[in-house]
Design a protein around this motif. Structure first.
Motif, mmCIF file in Angstrom:
data_model
loop_
_atom_site.group_PDB
_atom_site.id
_atom_site.type_symbol
_atom_site.label_atom_id
_atom_site.label_comp_id
_atom_site.label_asym_id
_atom_site.label_seq_id
_atom_site.Cartn_x
_atom_site.Cartn_y
_atom_site.Cartn_z
ATOM 1 N N LEU A 124 0.842 -1.189 0.000
ATOM 2 C CA LEU A 124 0.000 0.000 0.000
ATOM 3 C C LEU A 124 0.879 1.241 0.000
ATOM 4 O O LEU A 124 2.006 1.217 0.509
ATOM 5 N N PRO A 125 0.400 2.337 -0.569
ATOM 6 C CA PRO A 125 1.222 3.554 -0.579
ATOM 7 C C PRO A 125 1.438 4.076 0.840
ATOM 8 O O PRO A 125 0.594 3.900 1.721
ATOM 9 N N THR A 126 2.567 4.704 1.047
ATOM 10 C CA THR A 126 2.788 5.382 2.323
ATOM 11 C C THR A 126 1.978 6.669 2.331
ATOM 12 O O THR A 126 1.886 7.363 1.316
ATOM 13 N N ILE A 127 1.370 6.974 3.455
ATOM 14 C CA ILE A 127 0.562 8.185 3.592
ATOM 15 C C ILE A 127 1.251 9.100 4.594
ATOM 16 O O ILE A 127 1.451 8.727 5.755
ATOM 17 N N GLU A 128 1.615 10.295 4.149
ATOM 18 C CA GLU A 128 2.301 11.270 4.981
ATOM 19 C C GLU A 128 1.404 12.499 5.151
ATOM 20 O O GLU A 128 0.717 12.918 4.215
ATOM 21 N N LEU A 129 1.437 13.064 6.341
ATOM 22 C CA LEU A 129 0.623 14.233 6.660
ATOM 23 C C LEU A 129 1.494 15.486 6.647
ATOM 24 O O LEU A 129 2.554 15.514 7.271
ATOM 25 N N ILE A 130 1.054 16.487 5.928
ATOM 26 C CA ILE A 130 1.744 17.775 5.883
ATOM 27 C C ILE A 130 0.960 18.755 6.746
ATOM 28 O O ILE A 130 -0.201 19.072 6.440
ATOM 29 N N ASP A 131 1.553 19.199 7.812
ATOM 30 C CA ASP A 131 0.905 20.119 8.748
ATOM 31 C C ASP A 131 0.954 21.531 8.156
ATOM 32 O O ASP A 131 1.984 22.203 8.207
ATOM 33 N N THR A 132 -0.158 21.970 7.588
ATOM 34 C CA THR A 132 -0.167 23.286 6.941
ATOM 35 C C THR A 132 -0.196 24.426 7.943
ATOM 36 O O THR A 132 -0.020 25.585 7.554
ATOM 37 N N ALA A 133 -0.402 24.119 9.225
ATOM 38 C CA ALA A 133 -0.254 25.166 10.242
ATOM 39 C C ALA A 133 1.222 25.507 10.433
ATOM 40 O O ALA A 133 1.572 26.641 10.787
ATOM 41 N N GLN A 134 2.086 24.514 10.198
ATOM 42 C CA GLN A 134 3.523 24.734 10.321
ATOM 43 C C GLN A 134 4.195 24.980 8.973
ATOM 44 O O GLN A 134 5.211 25.673 8.895
ATOM 45 N N THR A 135 3.620 24.390 7.924
ATOM 46 C CA THR A 135 4.172 24.536 6.568
ATOM 47 C C THR A 135 3.075 25.102 5.682
ATOM 48 O O THR A 135 2.315 24.350 5.073
ATOM 49 N N PRO A 136 2.940 26.417 5.612
ATOM 50 C CA PRO A 136 1.836 27.018 4.860
ATOM 51 C C PRO A 136 1.847 26.599 3.388
ATOM 52 O O PRO A 136 2.899 26.353 2.788
ATOM 53 N N ALA A 137 0.654 26.523 2.823
ATOM 54 C CA ALA A 137 0.495 26.170 1.413
ATOM 55 C C ALA A 137 0.298 27.448 0.616
ATOM 56 O O ALA A 137 -0.636 28.211 0.864
ATOM 57 N N GLU A 138 1.178 27.710 -0.318
ATOM 58 C CA GLU A 138 1.074 28.890 -1.163
ATOM 59 C C GLU A 138 0.165 28.578 -2.355
ATOM 60 O O GLU A 138 0.448 27.674 -3.137
ATOM 61 N N GLU A 139 -0.915 29.328 -2.463
ATOM 62 C CA GLU A 139 -1.913 29.074 -3.512
ATOM 63 C C GLU A 139 -2.353 27.608 -3.480
ATOM 64 O O GLU A 139 -2.594 26.987 -4.517
ATOM 65 N N GLY A 140 -2.464 27.058 -2.261
ATOM 66 C CA GLY A 140 -2.981 25.708 -2.087
ATOM 67 C C GLY A 140 -1.947 24.616 -2.127
ATOM 68 O O GLY A 140 -2.237 23.482 -1.730
ATOM 69 N N VAL A 141 -0.738 24.891 -2.601
ATOM 70 C CA VAL A 141 0.272 23.843 -2.764
ATOM 71 C C VAL A 141 1.432 24.123 -1.826
ATOM 72 O O VAL A 141 2.115 25.152 -1.944
ATOM 73 N N SER A 142 1.674 23.206 -0.887
ATOM 74 C CA SER A 142 2.782 23.368 0.054
ATOM 75 C C SER A 142 4.105 23.015 -0.625
ATOM 76 O O SER A 142 4.143 22.315 -1.650
ATOM 77 N N ALA A 143 5.206 23.468 -0.025
ATOM 78 C CA ALA A 143 6.532 23.179 -0.587
ATOM 79 C C ALA A 143 6.823 21.685 -0.640
ATOM 80 O O ALA A 143 7.328 21.185 -1.661
ATOM 81 N N PRO A 144 6.521 20.889 0.417
ATOM 82 C CA PRO A 144 6.785 19.448 0.319
ATOM 83 C C PRO A 144 6.004 18.772 -0.812
ATOM 84 O O PRO A 144 6.535 17.878 -1.485
ATOM 85 N N LEU A 145 4.763 19.203 -1.032
ATOM 86 C CA LEU A 145 3.987 18.613 -2.121
ATOM 87 C C LEU A 145 4.573 18.998 -3.465
ATOM 88 O O LEU A 145 4.712 18.151 -4.359
ATOM 89 N N ALA A 146 4.953 20.270 -3.634
ATOM 90 C CA ALA A 146 5.547 20.712 -4.897
ATOM 91 C C ALA A 146 6.842 19.949 -5.185
ATOM 92 O O ALA A 146 7.098 19.533 -6.329
ATOM 93 N N GLN A 147 7.646 19.746 -4.158
ATOM 94 C CA GLN A 147 8.908 19.011 -4.334
ATOM 95 C C GLN A 147 8.650 17.555 -4.718
ATOM 96 O O GLN A 147 9.345 16.990 -5.574
ATOM 97 N N ALA A 148 7.656 16.959 -4.104
ATOM 98 C CA ALA A 148 7.329 15.566 -4.418
ATOM 99 C C ALA A 148 6.829 15.430 -5.853
ATOM 100 O O ALA A 148 7.164 14.459 -6.547
ATOM 101 N N ILE A 149 6.008 16.396 -6.293
ATOM 102 C CA ILE A 149 5.522 16.361 -7.673
ATOM 103 C C ILE A 149 6.689 16.491 -8.645
ATOM 104 O O ILE A 149 6.786 15.753 -9.641
#
Length: 665
Positions: A318-343
């Motif tokens: 099964l895929p690993t599921i990771e949680l990005i805490d947007t209170a600590q890592t704000p999402a710019e225009e909806g996309v956080s830095a960790p998500l952008a890097q992963a993409i």
């Protein structure tokens, strides 16, 4: 009337009980399809009973126009299904038969000619069968074959539930019997139909859903009545397809709310499928990676048996599921830095990524930055959603559209801005972040027809897109071999909803969309943006622990006496103004409490309240909840109450409707 004729009651697809007396030949039997004069025209109907209403004099009775002798009578079991549906959902029998008979068939003036049964087929699967996993073999052996049984096949995403279904269908066809396969949405029918046809190339298979051409749907219904069909596959309306040799019922994604009909008779196709299997004394398999809590509780109570498929058929984890805490890592225009890097890393490897946001359009609202005015629908109590593709504001409820004003209607300021984000805005953001990526947006605005959906699926699987932006359309039952990353935006919405089932649906949706990642080849990864990473739901999600989620949520429901530990009905009323609707419901409440008190039924009749979406299509809406701890007592009350409701005075403009087992309260 001449010799050889008798009076009978004919059931017509009519907005009411639909039973009318006619003269029919002596040889006619219940279930026969007939065409009868009605008003200035004629209607198709079913001979329902050879008993007639003695209060109607013979001279007022008309003879039938035609008897469709080439069609066998509707089987008794299917007539009982219609009667049960009307009785359980307290709906007029005529409206129920209208849900069963295809509209084009009802309008047909001549009897369809028989094509004959043709060759027997489908008893031997084509070609070599795929090797079963150990879990699939165990699941297949665990499903009883003789008599009625209800089995919940709890299989994780990608575990090969469909292969188990196909093996069961093969056994059913080998015995000369028929199978019914239900899926929740039209978008899921092409791939399942393709697999069934490939496995049983000589079987007679029909697919029934609302987008099927009218002629095809009518022909399929007629062929099913004649016993010329081996497999009926379709969405919720297929639960009413006629059968003569039913041997198996399968309900895939049984948790999906799409099995509930909201217009007309508010039936649950999943629940009717269970009843139908019981009446035919055949097994039913309910499959899901995220079962409904009703079905899970039925397993706990011993009414259903639970069979688990806990490993993927491909052998992939099964895929690993990771949680990005947007209170600590704000999402710019909806996309956080960790998500952008992963993409970025995913695209660099030549793999596909999906970003999930269950909100279509560009922005949920247009707002004035000076005075706070927001775009509102004139017909509904919701905001208008701005769509960039046509430059207009849309109501997603009534369909109203208008061009955004150049200045604020309230203060005249020019500071009007789209606020929030939908899939269109997210697509724009991702295109700016990844200008070389080939992006496909998949939502109801981009994909309007089944043909468009099939084409898009083929293109995605062929690797013509790198990055997908999708709504819940992407969350169910689709295999994309190159998709290894899923990002989830707006995951917290269900935590704010004032609805009993909101967190259940949220968890189901997140597990389902996570299951699109890593189904073949490279392992999958899922990133979920949330402000509440410590919430129990997200911890259970990260662990893929549906059992823990179900246990915790059912404990909460049991303590609060909420479904499935209580049974509910919802009376809704709407009018041009809210006051008449509330007044009708207040009278209904008073009447209901009197009936319950007089009969001693343990039923709670709550106070009427405006609905959350109080205004819809220029109608003001209110509702009243009724609840009971035992289903028989609640139904006994409802039958008496509905009779009383029909006698309550109300304006002609007012409409009311009772929904049994509501999904939204």
């Amino acid at each position: 009337m001449s010799e050889g004729m008798r009076r009978a009651q004919v059931l017509l697809p009519f907005p009411g009980e639909g039973l009318f007396d006619y003269w029919v030949p002596e040889a006619v039997v219940p279930g026969q399809i007939v065409r009868v004069p009605f008003g200035r025209g004629a209607k198709l109907g079913i001979v329902w009973s050879l008993k007639a209403d003695p209060s109607v004099p013979d001279e007022r009775i008309k003879p039938v126009e035609a008897i469709w002798e080439g069609l066998p009578p509707l089987p008794e079991a299917d007539r009982e299904l219609l009667e049960f549906t009307a009785r359980y959902y307290l709906a007029p029998l005529g409206e129920v038969v209208a849900a069963m008979l295809p509209p084009a068939l009802r309008r047909r003036k001549r009897e369809p000619r028989s094509k004959g049964r043709g060759e027997e087929g489908g008893t031997v699967p084509a070609g070599p069968l795929p090797e079963l996993t150990e879990g699939q073999r165990a699941a297949l052996e665990a499903v009883p074959r003789d008599g009625f049984s209800a089995t919940l096949l709890h299989g994780i995403t990608g575990s090969g539930k469909t292969e188990v279904y196909l093996r069961l269908v093969a056994e059913c066809l080998a015995q000369g019997r028929q199978a019914l396969l239900l899926v929740p949405e039209i978008a899921l029918t092409p791939q399942l139909t393709e697999r069934v046809h490939a496995r049983f190339p000589s079987a007679r298979i029909v697919c029934l859903h609302s987008e099927a051409p009218a002629g095809e749907r009518s022909a399929a219904f007629v062929a099913a009545m004649r016993g010329e069909i081996d497999v009926v596959l379709g969405t919720r309306l297929a639960v009413f397809a006629p059968f003569v040799r039913l041997g198996l019922v399968v309900v895939d994604e049984e948790h999906d709310p799409s099995y509930k009909q909201f217009e007309g008779v508010p039936y649950s196709a999943r629940d009717l499928a269970v009843w139908r299997a019981r009446r035919w004394n055949v097994p039913i398999v309910l499959g899901s990676a995220t079962p409904s809590l009703e079905s899970w509780a039925s397993c706990e109570a011993g009414r259903y048996r639970r069979v688990a498929l806990s490993a993927r058929a491909s052998g992939q984890p099964l895929p690993t599921i990771e949680l990005i805490d947007t209170a600590q890592t704000p999402a710019e225009e909806g996309v956080s830095a960790p998500l952008a890097q992963a993409i970025e890393a995913t695209l660099a490897r030549g793999e596909q990524a999906l970003v999930f946001l269950n909100r279509r359009g560009y922005a949920p609202v247009v707002r004035c930055g000076h005075c706070g005015w927001v775009s509102r629908c004139p017909n509904c109590s919701v905001n208008l959603v701005f769509h960039r593709d046509d430059g207009r504001m849309h109501c997603h409820h009534c369909g109203y559209r208008e061009t955004p004003p150049r200045s604020c209607p309230e203060c005249g300021a020019l500071d009007l801005q789209p606020v929030g984000r939908g899939t269109q805005r997210l697509e724009e953001r991702l295109q700016a972040l990844f200008p070389q990526a080939r992006i496909a947006r998949i939502d109801r605005d981009a994909v309007r027809t089944l043909a468009q959906w099939e084409t898009l699926l083929e293109e995605v699987r062929a690797g013509r897109y790198d990055l997908l932006v999708g709504t819940q359309m992407m969350a169910k039952g689709h295999d994309f071999p190159s998709l290894t990353l899923v990002g989830v935006i707006g995951a917290d919405a269900g935590l704010y909803a004032a609805e009993v089932r909101a967190t259940e649906r949220m968890f189901q949706q997140l597990i389902q969309v996570a299951g699109r990642a890593g189904r073949a080849g490279a392992p999958g990864r899922v990133l979920v943006q949330t402000e509440f990473p410590q919430h129990p739901l997200f911890r259970e999600l990260a662990a893929h622990d549906y059992a823990a989620f179900a246990a915790r949520t059912l404990a909460e429901r049991r303590a609060l006496r909420l479904p499935p530990f209580a049974f509910q009905a919802l009376l809704r009323a709407d009018d041009e103004a809210l006051e008449p609707a509330l007044a009708f419901l207040e009278a209904a409440r008073t009447t209901g409490r009197e009936i319950a008190g007089r009969e001693g039924w343990p039923v709670k009749v709550f106070d009427p309240v405006p609905m959350r979406l109080v205004r819809l299509a220029r109608r003001e809406r209110a509702q009243l909840l009724v609840e009971g701890g035992r289903r028989p007592a609640l139904h006994a009350f409802l039958e008496r109450w509905v009779e009383a409701l029909r006698g309550l005075p109300h304006p002609r403009s007012l409409r009311w409707r009772l929904e049994v087992d509501p999904l939204e309260t």
